[in-house]
Design a protein around this motif. Sequence first.
Motif, PDB file in Angstrom:
ATOM      1  N   UNK A   1     -40.904   2.797  14.998  1.00  0.00           N
ATOM      2  CA  UNK A   1     -39.883   2.336  13.849  1.00  0.00           C
ATOM      3  C   UNK A   1     -38.468   3.338  14.229  1.00  0.00           C
ATOM      4  N   UNK A   2     -38.765   4.477  14.386  1.00  0.00           N
ATOM      5  CA  UNK A   2     -37.395   5.411  14.181  1.00  0.00           C
ATOM      6  C   UNK A   2     -36.750   5.201  15.400  1.00  0.00           C
ATOM      7  N   UNK A   3     -37.489   4.892  16.456  1.00  0.00           N
ATOM      8  CA  UNK A   3     -36.782   4.719  17.970  1.00  0.00           C
ATOM      9  C   UNK A   3     -35.938   3.083  17.840  1.00  0.00           C
ATOM     10  N   UNK A   4     -36.485   2.292  16.832  1.00  0.00           N
ATOM     11  CA  UNK A   4     -35.589   1.222  16.645  1.00  0.00           C
ATOM     12  C   UNK A   4     -34.330   1.466  15.440  1.00  0.00           C
ATOM     13  N   UNK A   5     -34.307   2.642  15.171  1.00  0.00           N
ATOM     14  CA  UNK A   5     -33.057   2.746  14.436  1.00  0.00           C
ATOM     15  C   UNK A   5     -33.479   2.854  12.769  1.00  0.00           C
ATOM     16  N   UNK A   6     -34.532   2.922  12.427  1.00  0.00           N
ATOM     17  CA  UNK A   6     -34.831   2.934  11.063  1.00  0.00           C
ATOM     18  C   UNK A   6     -35.124   4.081  10.544  1.00  0.00           C
ATOM     19  N   UNK A   7     -34.774   4.379   9.184  1.00  0.00           N
ATOM     20  CA  UNK A   7     -35.256   5.384   8.398  1.00  0.00           C
ATOM     21  C   UNK A   7     -36.797   5.135   8.128  1.00  0.00           C
ATOM     22  N   UNK A   8     -37.607   6.222   8.553  1.00  0.00           N
ATOM     23  CA  UNK A   8     -38.962   5.975   8.256  1.00  0.00           C
ATOM     24  C   UNK A   8     -39.483   6.643   7.321  1.00  0.00           C
ATOM     25  N   UNK A   9     -40.277   6.163   6.179  1.00  0.00           N
ATOM     26  CA  UNK A   9     -40.859   6.723   5.170  1.00  0.00           C
ATOM     27  C   UNK A   9     -42.658   6.620   5.189  1.00  0.00           C
ATOM     28  N   UNK A  10     -43.167   7.505   4.512  1.00  0.00           N
ATOM     29  CA  UNK A  10     -44.577   6.982   4.328  1.00  0.00           C
ATOM     30  C   UNK A  10     -44.820   7.128   2.671  1.00  0.00           C
ATOM     31  N   UNK A  11     -46.099   6.561   2.333  1.00  0.00           N
ATOM     32  CA  UNK A  11     -46.491   6.691   1.085  1.00  0.00           C
ATOM     33  C   UNK A  11     -47.921   6.431   0.921  1.00  0.00           C
ATOM     34  N   UNK A  12     -48.622   6.686  -0.142  1.00  0.00           N
ATOM     35  CA  UNK A  12     -49.824   6.361  -0.391  1.00  0.00           C
ATOM     36  C   UNK A  12     -49.991   4.853  -0.885  1.00  0.00           C
ATOM     37  N   UNK A  13     -50.370   3.790  -0.302  1.00  0.00           N
ATOM     38  CA  UNK A  13     -50.194   2.269  -0.713  1.00  0.00           C
ATOM     39  C   UNK A  13     -50.979   2.007  -1.836  1.00  0.00           C
ATOM     40  N   UNK A  14     -51.590   2.938  -2.290  1.00  0.00           N
ATOM     41  CA  UNK A  14     -52.712   2.669  -3.593  1.00  0.00           C
ATOM     42  C   UNK A  14     -52.425   3.578  -4.770  1.00  0.00           C
ATOM     43  N   UNK A  15     -51.205   4.355  -4.499  1.00  0.00           N
ATOM     44  CA  UNK A  15     -50.763   5.101  -5.769  1.00  0.00           C
ATOM     45  C   UNK A  15     -49.262   4.407  -6.012  1.00  0.00           C
TER      46      UNK A  15
ATOM     47  N   UNK B   1     -46.305   9.709 -16.905  1.00  0.00           N
ATOM     48  CA  UNK B   1     -47.857   9.537 -16.460  1.00  0.00           C
ATOM     49  C   UNK B   1     -48.464   8.435 -17.506  1.00  0.00           C
ATOM     50  N   UNK B   2     -47.593   7.932 -18.561  1.00  0.00           N
ATOM     51  CA  UNK B   2     -48.231   6.830 -19.168  1.00  0.00           C
ATOM     52  C   UNK B   2     -47.713   5.619 -18.484  1.00  0.00           C
ATOM     53  N   UNK B   3     -46.630   5.521 -17.856  1.00  0.00           N
ATOM     54  CA  UNK B   3     -46.371   4.463 -17.086  1.00  0.00           C
ATOM     55  C   UNK B   3     -47.232   4.126 -15.890  1.00  0.00           C
ATOM     56  N   UNK B   4     -47.581   5.283 -15.202  1.00  0.00           N
ATOM     57  CA  UNK B   4     -48.321   5.294 -14.163  1.00  0.00           C
ATOM     58  C   UNK B   4     -49.715   4.640 -14.624  1.00  0.00           C
ATOM     59  N   UNK B   5     -50.472   5.198 -15.664  1.00  0.00           N
ATOM     60  CA  UNK B   5     -51.527   4.563 -16.211  1.00  0.00           C
ATOM     61  C   UNK B   5     -51.489   3.146 -16.385  1.00  0.00           C
ATOM     62  N   UNK B   6     -50.327   2.770 -16.992  1.00  0.00           N
ATOM     63  CA  UNK B   6     -50.127   1.354 -17.120  1.00  0.00           C
ATOM     64  C   UNK B   6     -50.194   0.403 -16.013  1.00  0.00           C
ATOM     65  N   UNK B   7     -49.463   0.831 -15.055  1.00  0.00           N
ATOM     66  CA  UNK B   7     -49.365   0.067 -13.708  1.00  0.00           C
ATOM     67  C   UNK B   7     -50.647   0.012 -13.083  1.00  0.00           C
ATOM     68  N   UNK B   8     -51.610   1.130 -13.208  1.00  0.00           N
ATOM     69  CA  UNK B   8     -52.668   1.369 -12.413  1.00  0.00           C
ATOM     70  C   UNK B   8     -53.529   0.376 -13.313  1.00  0.00           C
ATOM     71  N   UNK B   9     -53.726   0.231 -14.455  1.00  0.00           N
ATOM     72  CA  UNK B   9     -54.487  -0.613 -15.310  1.00  0.00           C
ATOM     73  C   UNK B   9     -53.776  -2.148 -15.003  1.00  0.00           C
ATOM     74  N   UNK B  10     -52.804  -2.367 -14.641  1.00  0.00           N
ATOM     75  CA  UNK B  10     -52.431  -3.712 -14.426  1.00  0.00           C
ATOM     76  C   UNK B  10     -53.017  -4.116 -13.055  1.00  0.00           C
ATOM     77  N   UNK B  11     -52.933  -3.152 -12.044  1.00  0.00           N
ATOM     78  CA  UNK B  11     -53.612  -3.573 -10.620  1.00  0.00           C
ATOM     79  C   UNK B  11     -55.152  -3.805 -10.728  1.00  0.00           C
TER      80      UNK B  11
END
Length: 277
Positions: free
Chosen positions: A202-216, A5-15
């Motif tokens: 993207x999966x149909x093109x043979x890729x491994x597909x993941x998702x995420x919250x792009x602001x977390x 959590x400390x590192x998460x806060x550090x990176x969020x503050x950097x953003x």
Amino acid sequence: MNMQNERKVELQNLCLQFRNELVDLLHSIQTGHPGGSLSCMEIVTTLYCEKMNIDPKNPKMEGRDRFVLSKGHAAPALYLVLAELGFFPKEELKTLRQINSNLQGHPCVHKTSGIELSTGPLGLGLSAGLGMALADKLKGNNAYTYVVLGDGEIQEGAVWEGALSASKFKADNLIAFLDNNGVQLDGTLEEIMPMGDLKAKWASFGWNVLDCDGHDVESISDAVDEAKKCKGKPTIIIAKTVKGKGISFMEGKNTWHGKAINDEDYRNAKAELGGAC
């Protein structure tokens, strides 16, 4: 691996710091691309400050991880991170987009320390990143290449040629991020060229597909860790984001793709970000 959590806060503050610096910079030079830079801030920051094997003192280090900003108009976000890490002096930031500056409006590999590929014309980055990833495999380097794509950019046919090739050559050291904010220069994706079911495509093109919250930052970091577990195919991480993130009157607005920040907008933006004008 869950981020402390400390590192998460550090990176969020950097953003947050980078968002303030971005608004300061683009207001001062009256040019640049705020919307897409704010959109990918957490992605770029997490990769450079948490995940990538790089050395600012030795930018051409053999076996380094590589980063390609295929949506090159978001260069201000990348430059802020590179300067923070020491790839070049922070004083150079104020020369952004000026004549003879090392910081061109879009990344230039010939001028700027830490840049791996000149980008700007959309659709180029994925294929070039694939070449870098395959070269590392041939050399026996245990390195990853990261490519950040805009979701308006993937309307380009060249992207899908690169996607097919990456799958064919089993480039499992290639990790792409889709900055999925749903807005491009002239409107929304749905208005201009709907891309349909991105995961299925993207999966149909043979890729491994993941998702995420792009602001977390933790969600982004975890997605990278998960991507590295996949063997035999490239990974794309569909990062849900907001164009202009962090400044309410810019959020989701295509008009802020490349609009100059006037004095009133600057004061309002800084008030929202909690920074001094």
